[in-house]
Design a protein around this motif. Structure first.
Motif, PDB file in Angstrom:
ATOM      1  N   TYR A 191       0.826  -1.208   0.000  1.00 25.87           N
ATOM      2  CA  TYR A 191       0.000   0.000   0.000  1.00 25.87           C
ATOM      3  C   TYR A 191       0.858   1.255   0.000  1.00 25.87           C
ATOM      4  O   TYR A 191       0.554   2.226  -0.711  1.00 25.87           O
ATOM      5  CB  TYR A 191      -0.931   0.011   1.212  1.00 25.87           C
ATOM      6  N   LEU A 192       1.917   1.271   0.788  1.00 21.00           N
ATOM      7  CA  LEU A 192       2.771   2.457   0.842  1.00 21.00           C
ATOM      8  C   LEU A 192       3.488   2.680  -0.487  1.00 21.00           C
ATOM      9  O   LEU A 192       3.669   3.828  -0.920  1.00 21.00           O
ATOM     10  CB  LEU A 192       3.767   2.325   1.992  1.00 21.00           C
ATOM     11  N   ASP A 193       3.880   1.609  -1.159  1.00 24.09           N
ATOM     12  CA  ASP A 193       4.500   1.744  -2.480  1.00 24.09           C
ATOM     13  C   ASP A 193       3.482   2.283  -3.491  1.00 24.09           C
ATOM     14  O   ASP A 193       3.808   3.155  -4.316  1.00 24.09           O
ATOM     15  CB  ASP A 193       5.041   0.396  -2.956  1.00 24.09           C
ATOM     16  N   PHE A 194       2.248   1.756  -3.448  1.00 26.40           N
ATOM     17  CA  PHE A 194       1.178   2.253  -4.313  1.00 26.40           C
ATOM     18  C   PHE A 194       0.949   3.740  -4.056  1.00 26.40           C
ATOM     19  O   PHE A 194       0.823   4.537  -5.000  1.00 26.40           O
ATOM     20  CB  PHE A 194      -0.100   1.455  -4.023  1.00 26.40           C
ATOM     21  N   SER A 195       0.925   4.125  -2.795  1.00 24.83           N
ATOM     22  CA  SER A 195       0.672   5.521  -2.440  1.00 24.83           C
ATOM     23  C   SER A 195       1.816   6.424  -2.874  1.00 24.83           C
ATOM     24  O   SER A 195       1.588   7.546  -3.353  1.00 24.83           O
ATOM     25  CB  SER A 195       0.437   5.641  -0.927  1.00 24.83           C
ATOM     26  N   ALA A 196       3.037   5.956  -2.722  1.00 27.43           N
ATOM     27  CA  ALA A 196       4.186   6.763  -3.144  1.00 27.43           C
ATOM     28  C   ALA A 196       4.134   7.024  -4.646  1.00 27.43           C
ATOM     29  O   ALA A 196       4.418   8.130  -5.113  1.00 27.43           O
ATOM     30  CB  ALA A 196       5.486   6.066  -2.758  1.00 27.43           C
ATOM     31  N   GLU A 197       3.738   6.006  -5.415  1.00 24.03           N
ATOM     32  CA  GLU A 197       3.612   6.181  -6.862  1.00 24.03           C
ATOM     33  C   GLU A 197       2.476   7.148  -7.196  1.00 24.03           C
ATOM     34  O   GLU A 197       2.604   8.001  -8.074  1.00 24.03           O
ATOM     35  CB  GLU A 197       3.374   4.833  -7.532  1.00 24.03           C
ATOM     36  N   LEU A 214      -3.598   9.939   1.646  1.00 23.26           N
ATOM     37  CA  LEU A 214      -3.514   8.648   2.319  1.00 23.26           C
ATOM     38  C   LEU A 214      -4.820   8.362   3.052  1.00 23.26           C
ATOM     39  O   LEU A 214      -5.410   9.275   3.640  1.00 23.26           O
ATOM     40  CB  LEU A 214      -2.354   8.630   3.320  1.00 23.26           C
ATOM     41  N   ALA A 215      -5.278   7.114   3.028  1.00 23.00           N
ATOM     42  CA  ALA A 215      -6.560   6.810   3.681  1.00 23.00           C
ATOM     43  C   ALA A 215      -6.614   5.375   4.197  1.00 23.00           C
ATOM     44  O   ALA A 215      -7.340   4.531   3.654  1.00 23.00           O
ATOM     45  CB  ALA A 215      -7.720   7.080   2.742  1.00 23.00           C
ATOM     46  N   PRO A 216      -5.878   5.067   5.266  1.00 26.07           N
ATOM     47  CA  PRO A 216      -6.107   3.784   5.933  1.00 26.07           C
ATOM     48  C   PRO A 216      -7.543   3.745   6.454  1.00 26.07           C
ATOM     49  O   PRO A 216      -7.990   4.696   7.095  1.00 26.07           O
ATOM     50  CB  PRO A 216      -5.104   3.799   7.090  1.00 26.07           C
ATOM     51  N   SER A 217      -8.272   2.681   6.186  1.00 28.02           N
ATOM     52  CA  SER A 217      -9.705   2.669   6.478  1.00 28.02           C
ATOM     53  C   SER A 217     -10.006   2.948   7.941  1.00 28.02           C
ATOM     54  O   SER A 217     -10.902   3.725   8.263  1.00 28.02           O
ATOM     55  CB  SER A 217     -10.313   1.330   6.079  1.00 28.02           C
ATOM     56  N   GLY A 218      -9.273   2.329   8.851  1.00 27.82           N
ATOM     57  CA  GLY A 218      -9.496   2.544  10.278  1.00 27.82           C
ATOM     58  C   GLY A 218      -8.545   1.680  11.075  1.00 27.82           C
ATOM     59  O   GLY A 218      -8.028   0.679  10.560  1.00 27.82           O
ATOM     60  N   PRO A 219      -8.293   2.021  12.335  1.00 32.37           N
ATOM     61  CA  PRO A 219      -7.341   1.235  13.127  1.00 32.37           C
ATOM     62  C   PRO A 219      -7.813  -0.182  13.400  1.00 32.37           C
ATOM     63  O   PRO A 219      -7.004  -1.041  13.755  1.00 32.37           O
ATOM     64  CB  PRO A 219      -7.211   2.043  14.426  1.00 32.37           C
ATOM     65  N   GLN A 220      -9.112  -0.454  13.247  1.00 30.63           N
ATOM     66  CA  GLN A 220      -9.611  -1.813  13.411  1.00 30.63           C
ATOM     67  C   GLN A 220      -9.528  -2.605  12.108  1.00 30.63           C
ATOM     68  O   GLN A 220      -9.663  -3.827  12.112  1.00 30.63           O
ATOM     69  CB  GLN A 220     -11.056  -1.790  13.931  1.00 30.63           C
ATOM     70  N   ARG A 221      -9.307  -1.914  10.986  1.00 29.61           N
ATOM     71  CA  ARG A 221      -9.316  -2.576   9.686  1.00 29.61           C
ATOM     72  C   ARG A 221      -7.946  -2.636   9.036  1.00 29.61           C
ATOM     73  O   ARG A 221      -7.788  -3.247   7.974  1.00 29.61           O
ATOM     74  CB  ARG A 221     -10.279  -1.849   8.735  1.00 29.61           C
ATOM     75  N   ASP A 225       1.467  -1.188  11.180  1.00 32.13           N
ATOM     76  CA  ASP A 225       2.563  -0.699  10.339  1.00 32.13           C
ATOM     77  C   ASP A 225       2.042   0.059   9.132  1.00 32.13           C
ATOM     78  O   ASP A 225       2.660   1.031   8.675  1.00 32.13           O
ATOM     79  CB  ASP A 225       3.493  -1.845   9.925  1.00 32.13           C
ATOM     80  N   LEU A 226       0.871  -0.323   8.605  1.00 33.16           N
ATOM     81  CA  LEU A 226       0.294   0.425   7.492  1.00 33.16           C
ATOM     82  C   LEU A 226      -0.145   1.819   7.940  1.00 33.16           C
ATOM     83  O   LEU A 226       0.149   2.814   7.275  1.00 33.16           O
ATOM     84  CB  LEU A 226      -0.885  -0.345   6.891  1.00 33.16           C
ATOM     85  N   ILE A 227      -0.829   1.892   9.078  1.00 33.87           N
ATOM     86  CA  ILE A 227      -1.308   3.189   9.563  1.00 33.87           C
ATOM     87  C   ILE A 227      -0.137   4.105   9.896  1.00 33.87           C
ATOM     88  O   ILE A 227      -0.128   5.287   9.529  1.00 33.87           O
ATOM     89  CB  ILE A 227      -2.217   2.993  10.791  1.00 33.87           C
ATOM     90  N   THR A 228       0.867   3.570  10.578  1.00 34.88           N
ATOM     91  CA  THR A 228       2.028   4.388  10.947  1.00 34.88           C
ATOM     92  C   THR A 228       2.768   4.873   9.706  1.00 34.88           C
ATOM     93  O   THR A 228       3.177   6.036   9.616  1.00 34.88           O
ATOM     94  CB  THR A 228       2.972   3.582  11.847  1.00 34.88           C
ATOM     95  N   GLY A 229       2.914   3.981   8.727  1.00 28.50           N
ATOM     96  CA  GLY A 229       3.585   4.373   7.491  1.00 28.50           C
ATOM     97  C   GLY A 229       2.825   5.460   6.755  1.00 28.50           C
ATOM     98  O   GLY A 229       3.420   6.405   6.222  1.00 28.50           O
ATOM     99  N   ALA A 230       1.505   5.344   6.723  1.00 31.84           N
ATOM    100  CA  ALA A 230       0.683   6.366   6.056  1.00 31.84           C
ATOM    101  C   ALA A 230       0.765   7.690   6.794  1.00 31.84           C
ATOM    102  O   ALA A 230       0.841   8.758   6.171  1.00 31.84           O
ATOM    103  CB  ALA A 230      -0.763   5.886   5.978  1.00 31.84           C
TER     104      ALA A 230
END
Length: 508
Positions: A191-197, A214-221, A225-230
């Motif tokens: 996801y982070l690579d997709f977002s960087a592009e 950036l839009a991580p759906s939610g901390p429960q979803r 590491d994805l949320i922190t990276g975003a």
């Protein structure tokens, strides 16, 4: 050649005059407001609009919406969020939409938005079962073409859906749980690579008018590491990190069950609260949660109409204001609120919170509502340096209302009438980046009739696919209904509201 609006009633929404109408003229050179005053420079080559009998305000910022729900507008009713998501966000059986259909969907959504005074969209786009760059290109290209300003996301869920809510997996057939858990989900790095592009690809699209967020759906979803990276990537590119947090009581229970704390406290613990972080909804917060948001400069996108339709709850409007948390206003998606019209949201925000307490001094004021719809939304979108107020140096995203209409008759306080009396029918002109995109109710950039005709031809097939997906996902309904009822009865110590009525029946 410049555009000059002469002698209008103006809501600047700045720190000086705010939402109090003042007689002003406005000069626009290219896409930028260059002068605001009782007199401004005019040249022989300028286009001059007579501002008498006109009210001018900044364009509305829809601080949280989902254009991808547009095809399910008017399809569901009397479903709380988690049950509604079974059908609008199908867990099983979804097939990718073509970029052509996504383009059409996005153009129609933007068209309805512009005609109701929305000049900026914070569009949290989710494609099921996954999003690729061709699909994202279709959304961005549509918004570039129609002339709206937009932040467009790659909404991501990277945990199996049955593991994003408490209790439900234990009440589902093991084979169903196994099937859901076997479906591929993106890793944090993917996801982070997709977002960087995407951030690179759209950095200069339409002069920055359309960009990626950036839009991580939610901390429960999403995984930590994805949320922190975003949350780290967003400020590096001066965009927002947009996260659904504490929309329902189920999510309040989820925080305790998954993390032993509220979801806001969990975000703080993993370093995901920053000035670029915006929480969508933020209803079931504690006082300590609100103080954390204020401390870290994070904002909230408030969605009163959607929250009412889904029975999600009532956000603590006054407590947020007292703590200094910036609020924006959003419509949410076209399947949870059934419209992208912001006038509905303004009036709902102004009225809803009056029933949450007897002290009328705490009730929302019209100026607060207008600020949330303009400057506040710009701040939660991290675009406050360019939109949200009428001042030299800001982008010329403006709405011109006709004051010689029944909505403003008799002329008393224009700011109150804009919130409580106007429904968009008096809107005569919409400018985005200095360009007229709506004039006298007609779009100037696309053929609305042709777009609607194109969709009408496709709707039989779209409805058949929606019917098929609903039948396939009915398998989850009883377990999610039980989970909703169970969580609705739990005491989670939140700031306010007792929760949705657990007797709500499933209907679709």
């Amino acid at each position: 050649m410049a555009l000059v609006i002469r002698d209008a009633e103006v809501l600047t929404m700045d720190a000086v005059t705010g939402a109090t109408p003042v007689r002003r003229s406005i000069r626009i050179d290219g896409d930028t407001i260059t002068e605001v005053g009782t007199r401004v420079r005019t040249d022989d080559t300028d286009t001059v609009l007579d501002g008498r009998d006109r009210l001018v305000c900044p364009g509305f910022v829809n601080a949280h919406t989902h254009s991808w729900e547009y095809l399910a507008k008017g399809r569901y009713d009397n479903l709380p969020l988690e049950l509604w998501m079974l059908y609008s966000y199908p867990i099983l059986g979804a097939r990718p939409l073509s970029p052509d259909l996504i383009r059409l969907r996005s153009l129609l959504f933007a068209a309805e938005s512009l005609k109701s005074g929305v000049t900026t969209l914070v569009d949290d786009v989710l494609e099921t079962p996954a999003q690729d760059l061709d699909q994202l290109d279709a959304v961005v290209g549509a918004y570039d073409r129609i002339g709206i300003r937009a932040d467009v996301s790659g909404h991501v869920i990277n945990r199996p859906f049955v593991d994003t809510v408490p209790y439900a997996a234990d009440r589902l057939p093991p084979a169903v749980v196994s099937t859901v858990r076997s479906r591929p989900v993106p890793t944090a790095q993917e996801y982070l690579d997709f977002s960087a592009e995407a951030l690179r690809r759209y950095r200069d699209r339409a002069g920055g008018r359309v960009r990626y967020m950036l839009a991580p759906s939610g901390p429960q979803r999403c995984t930590d590491d994805l949320i922190t990276g975003a949350a780290e990537l967003a400020p590096a590119h001066d965009v927002s990190c947009h996260i659904h947090v504490l929309e329902t009581k189920v999510q309040a229970v989820t925080g305790r069950e998954f993390h032993g704390s509220t979801l806001v406290e969990h975000l703080r613990r993993i370093g995901a609260l920053t000035p670029n972080t915006t929480l969508a909804h933020g209803i079931w917060v504690t006082d300590a949660d609100i103080d954390l948001l204020a401390e870290h400069g994070s904002g909230v996108a408030h969605n009163p109409v959607s929250n009412l339709k889904l029975g999600s709850g009532i956000a603590p409007w006054r407590r947020y204001h007292r703590a200094g948390v910036t609020l924006g206003l959003g419509t949410d998606g076209c399947s949870s609120s059934d419209t992208p019209r912001m006038h509905d949201v303004l009036k709902a925000a102004a009225l809803l919170h009056k029933v949450t307490g007897p002290d009328h001094h705490d009730w929302p004021r019209a100026d607060e509502v207008l600020r949330a719809a303009t400057a506040g939304g710009a701040r939660t979108a991290h675009r406050h340096h360019e939109i949200g107020t009428i001042a030299p140096g800001m982008q010329a995203d403006l709405l011109l209302y006709d004051l010689d209409t029944l909505a403003f008759t008799p002329r008393n306080r224009a700011e109150l009438q804009l919130v409580h009396s106007e429904n968009g029918s008096s809107l005569r002109r919409v400018l985005v980046a200095g360009r007229t995109v709506v004039e006298d109710g007609r779009l100037t950039t696309v053929d609305e009739d042709a777009l609607r005709a194109e969709l009408a031809e496709l709707m039989p097939g779209i409805r058949a696919e929606q019917d098929r997906l609903e039948r396939e996902n009915d398998v989850f309904a009883d377990a999610f209904e039980w989970m909703h009822r169970t969580c609705a009865g739990e005491d989670v110590g939140v700031h306010r509201w007792s929760g949705p009525d657990p007797s709500l029946a499933r209907s679709h």
